[in-house]
Design a protein around this motif. Structure first.
Motif, PDB file in Angstrom:
ATOM      1  N   ALA A  32       0.839  -1.196   0.000  1.00  0.00           N
ATOM      2  CA  ALA A  32       0.000   0.000   0.000  1.00  0.00           C
ATOM      3  C   ALA A  32       0.874   1.246   0.000  1.00  0.00           C
ATOM      4  O   ALA A  32       0.592   2.230  -0.699  1.00  0.00           O
ATOM      5  CB  ALA A  32      -0.938  -0.001   1.211  1.00  0.00           C
ATOM      6  N   LEU A  35       2.574   1.711  -3.512  1.00  0.00           N
ATOM      7  CA  LEU A  35       1.634   2.261  -4.487  1.00  0.00           C
ATOM      8  C   LEU A  35       1.383   3.742  -4.230  1.00  0.00           C
ATOM      9  O   LEU A  35       1.337   4.551  -5.162  1.00  0.00           O
ATOM     10  CB  LEU A  35       0.319   1.484  -4.428  1.00  0.00           C
ATOM     11  CG  LEU A  35       0.368   0.047  -4.942  1.00  0.00           C
ATOM     12  CD1 LEU A  35      -0.914  -0.686  -4.588  1.00  0.00           C
ATOM     13  CD2 LEU A  35       0.599   0.020  -6.440  1.00  0.00           C
ATOM     14  N   ALA A  36       1.249   4.097  -2.963  1.00  0.00           N
ATOM     15  CA  ALA A  36       1.052   5.503  -2.628  1.00  0.00           C
ATOM     16  C   ALA A  36       2.266   6.331  -3.021  1.00  0.00           C
ATOM     17  O   ALA A  36       2.138   7.458  -3.515  1.00  0.00           O
ATOM     18  CB  ALA A  36       0.768   5.657  -1.131  1.00  0.00           C
ATOM     19  N   ASN A 170      -3.540  -3.431  -4.178  1.00  0.00           N
ATOM     20  CA  ASN A 170      -3.747  -2.889  -5.519  1.00  0.00           C
ATOM     21  C   ASN A 170      -5.237  -2.771  -5.825  1.00  0.00           C
ATOM     22  O   ASN A 170      -5.699  -1.778  -6.403  1.00  0.00           O
ATOM     23  CB  ASN A 170      -3.063  -3.810  -6.549  1.00  0.00           C
ATOM     24  CG  ASN A 170      -2.720  -3.080  -7.835  1.00  0.00           C
ATOM     25  OD1 ASN A 170      -3.268  -2.036  -8.123  1.00  0.00           O
ATOM     26  ND2 ASN A 170      -1.816  -3.647  -8.595  1.00  0.00           N
ATOM     27  N   PHE A 173      -6.697   0.258  -4.054  1.00  0.00           N
ATOM     28  CA  PHE A 173      -6.291   1.487  -4.739  1.00  0.00           C
ATOM     29  C   PHE A 173      -7.066   1.653  -6.043  1.00  0.00           C
ATOM     30  O   PHE A 173      -7.483   2.763  -6.402  1.00  0.00           O
ATOM     31  CB  PHE A 173      -4.784   1.463  -5.015  1.00  0.00           C
ATOM     32  CG  PHE A 173      -3.982   2.177  -3.969  1.00  0.00           C
ATOM     33  CD1 PHE A 173      -3.638   3.500  -4.111  1.00  0.00           C
ATOM     34  CD2 PHE A 173      -3.572   1.509  -2.829  1.00  0.00           C
ATOM     35  CE1 PHE A 173      -2.902   4.159  -3.143  1.00  0.00           C
ATOM     36  CE2 PHE A 173      -2.836   2.147  -1.849  1.00  0.00           C
ATOM     37  CZ  PHE A 173      -2.504   3.487  -2.004  1.00  0.00           C
ATOM     38  N   PHE A 185      -9.273  11.412  -4.413  1.00  0.00           N
ATOM     39  CA  PHE A 185      -8.255  10.378  -4.225  1.00  0.00           C
ATOM     40  C   PHE A 185      -6.990  10.975  -3.643  1.00  0.00           C
ATOM     41  O   PHE A 185      -6.395  10.427  -2.707  1.00  0.00           O
ATOM     42  CB  PHE A 185      -7.947   9.689  -5.556  1.00  0.00           C
ATOM     43  CG  PHE A 185      -6.923   8.596  -5.449  1.00  0.00           C
ATOM     44  CD1 PHE A 185      -7.294   7.317  -5.073  1.00  0.00           C
ATOM     45  CD2 PHE A 185      -5.576   8.850  -5.716  1.00  0.00           C
ATOM     46  CE1 PHE A 185      -6.344   6.311  -4.956  1.00  0.00           C
ATOM     47  CE2 PHE A 185      -4.633   7.854  -5.608  1.00  0.00           C
ATOM     48  CZ  PHE A 185      -5.012   6.574  -5.226  1.00  0.00           C
ATOM     49  N   TRP A 190      -6.366   7.843  -0.887  1.00  0.00           N
ATOM     50  CA  TRP A 190      -5.178   6.998  -0.789  1.00  0.00           C
ATOM     51  C   TRP A 190      -4.945   6.503   0.638  1.00  0.00           C
ATOM     52  O   TRP A 190      -4.201   5.533   0.858  1.00  0.00           O
ATOM     53  CB  TRP A 190      -3.941   7.779  -1.262  1.00  0.00           C
ATOM     54  CG  TRP A 190      -3.572   8.954  -0.398  1.00  0.00           C
ATOM     55  CD1 TRP A 190      -4.021  10.235  -0.530  1.00  0.00           C
ATOM     56  CD2 TRP A 190      -2.695   8.955   0.724  1.00  0.00           C
ATOM     57  NE1 TRP A 190      -3.470  11.039   0.443  1.00  0.00           N
ATOM     58  CE2 TRP A 190      -2.650  10.281   1.226  1.00  0.00           C
ATOM     59  CE3 TRP A 190      -1.927   7.966   1.360  1.00  0.00           C
ATOM     60  CZ2 TRP A 190      -1.875  10.636   2.330  1.00  0.00           C
ATOM     61  CZ3 TRP A 190      -1.156   8.320   2.461  1.00  0.00           C
ATOM     62  CH2 TRP A 190      -1.133   9.634   2.941  1.00  0.00           C
TER      63      TRP A 190
END
Length: 428
Positions: A32, A35-36, A170, A173, A185, A190
């Protein structure tokens, strides 16, 4: 249930759940963040920097956890080799989960100024310490309960955690991106995966407090062979396995974090592929990771760990040169092929590692040795690629990123060739 000598045993289902659930939760938290870092942290915490510098700063906070992972491995490994695997598994899960939850609550730069990135780095550091102790304990929980000839199968359970954790992170998100506007977002969407982690931690804690200590460690305790300072005999007696095991892990980290964290950023920022498209393609490609991880772990029980690892590293050398020409076409099908190939090859090498790294080290300092080898491989293989790939692509183009992948695969191949086969070894 007990063995003939009275040591506690556990049903395979309980072992699988305890070792798998924890790593899935831990890696959900970890991914997580990656991805952020790829899509939003630069604007939330480093808005004063230009786009390239902001992206590098975001990936730098991401890399902090890889630097702290060896510290976590040494810390949790020390106590895991002294007081037992179970207690450290519970502690590492709690530390990782609470740190991740706190990231979801952390105000951005616009609210508290420079304190925001400072606190972000601190929480990321704590995340890394927790994960540094997590994998080794989960792998030992599985392999030290495994019957003869099935350590590859049992070692598979924690190895599936990363694929499932990534799919979950994923997927959330992707859902946030689909349901929310870009402004929503970026503002708060997020944060949702980080906040959800507190629920997952509760599930993992429930499973792990019910598992028994491993029979292998219980025997060491009964024979009064527990090491007072596990790191000392590890470095003195098996420094070679520690270094080579770390090198063998590099290619897996590099393939994974390049195909996920870096390629998500590269695909959206440089190739101008929509974020939802990249997230979807990556989500589908992770299936190849799960399948190849499972197959390679089971196959390693029959053909040996080294044979599978040599094959994985060899194929990775070639794929490193193929991956980015496929990415640069901007065609979704070919981008999927590039990502699925990288993650599938990563799984080919990753599957046997759940048994191989524990088998390399003696029981008295196995938690420390396996954890450190796993984490040290991540310092160069996991922390460096997003940073170096961003710089290489900006200076020389994407071909240089592919060349770097191939070089790392060569290094890992050389390390595996220098290590021994362990499939038939006893866990002394």
């Amino acid at each position: 249930m007990t063995t003939r000598d009275g040591q506690a045993t556990e049903p395979i289902g309980r072992i699988a759940t305890a070792s798998f659930v924890g790593t899935a939760i831990e890696f959900f938290d970890f991914y997580a963040y990656s991805l952020a870092a790829a899509v939003v942290l630069d604007s939330a915490f480093f808005p004063q920097l230009d786009p390239v510098a902001g992206k590098l700063a975001a990936f730098s906070t991401y890399a902090v956890a890889f630097v702290s992972r060896p510290l976590g491995s040494a810390l949790f490994g020390h106590w895991g080799d002294r007081v037992g695997r179970k207690a450290m598994l519970i502690s590492s899960l709690l530390l990782m989960g609470l740190s991740t939850f706190a990231v979801g609550l952390l105000p951005g730069y616009d609210t508290i100024g420079v304190a925001a990135p400072i606190l972000l780095v601190l929480l990321r550091f704590l995340q890394g310490i927790g994960l540094g102790g997590e994998w080794g304990g989960a792998a030992l929980l599985a392999t030290e309960h495994a019957p003869a000839g099935k350590r590859g199968l049992y070692g598979l359970f924690p190895q599936l955690g990363p694929a499932v954790g990534f799919v979950a992170a994923n997927g959330i998100f992707l859902a946030m991106g689909a349901w929310l506007s870009d402004e929503q977002f970026t503002s708060w969407g997020w944060r949702v995966p980080f906040l959800l982690s507190i629920v997952l931690v509760g599930v993992g804690m429930y499973v792990r407090v019910r598992i028994a200590e491993t029979p292998v460690f219980a025997r060491v305790v009964s024979e009064q062979q527990v090491a007072k300072a596990p790191l000392v005999p590890l470095v003195r007696n098996q420094w070679r396995e520690l270094l080579l095991g770390s090198g063998a892990m590099m290619v897996q980290y590099t393939l994974f974090y390049t195909a996920t964290a870096y390629c998500l950023s590269y695909g959206t920022a440089t190739l101008k592929v929509p974020r939802e498209t990249m997230l979807t393609l990556t989500l589908l490609a992770v299936v190849a990771l799960g399948v190849c991880t499972a197959v390679s772990a089971v196959v390693s029980d029959r053909f040996g760990r080294r044979a599978v690892l040599i094959a994985g590293s060899g194929v990775a050398i070639v794929w490193g040169l193929v991956m980015f020409p496929l990415m640069d076409t901007r065609e979704p099908v070919l981008i999927f092929l590039a990502l699925a190939g990288a993650l599938g090859i990563m799984g080919l090498s990753y599957g046997p590692m759940g048994a191989y790294l524990p088998e390399l080290f003696r029981t008295r300092y196995r938690y420390t040795g396996a954890s450190l080898a796993y984490s040290l491989g991540g310092v160069l293989g996991g922390a460096v690629p997003p940073l170096l790939a961003t710089t290489l692509q900006a200076e020389f183009g994407s071909w240089a990123v592919g060349g770097y992948l191939a070089l790392v695969a060569v290094i890992s191949l050389a390390c595996v060739l220098a290590l021994r086969e362990t499939r038939t070894d006893t866990l002394d």
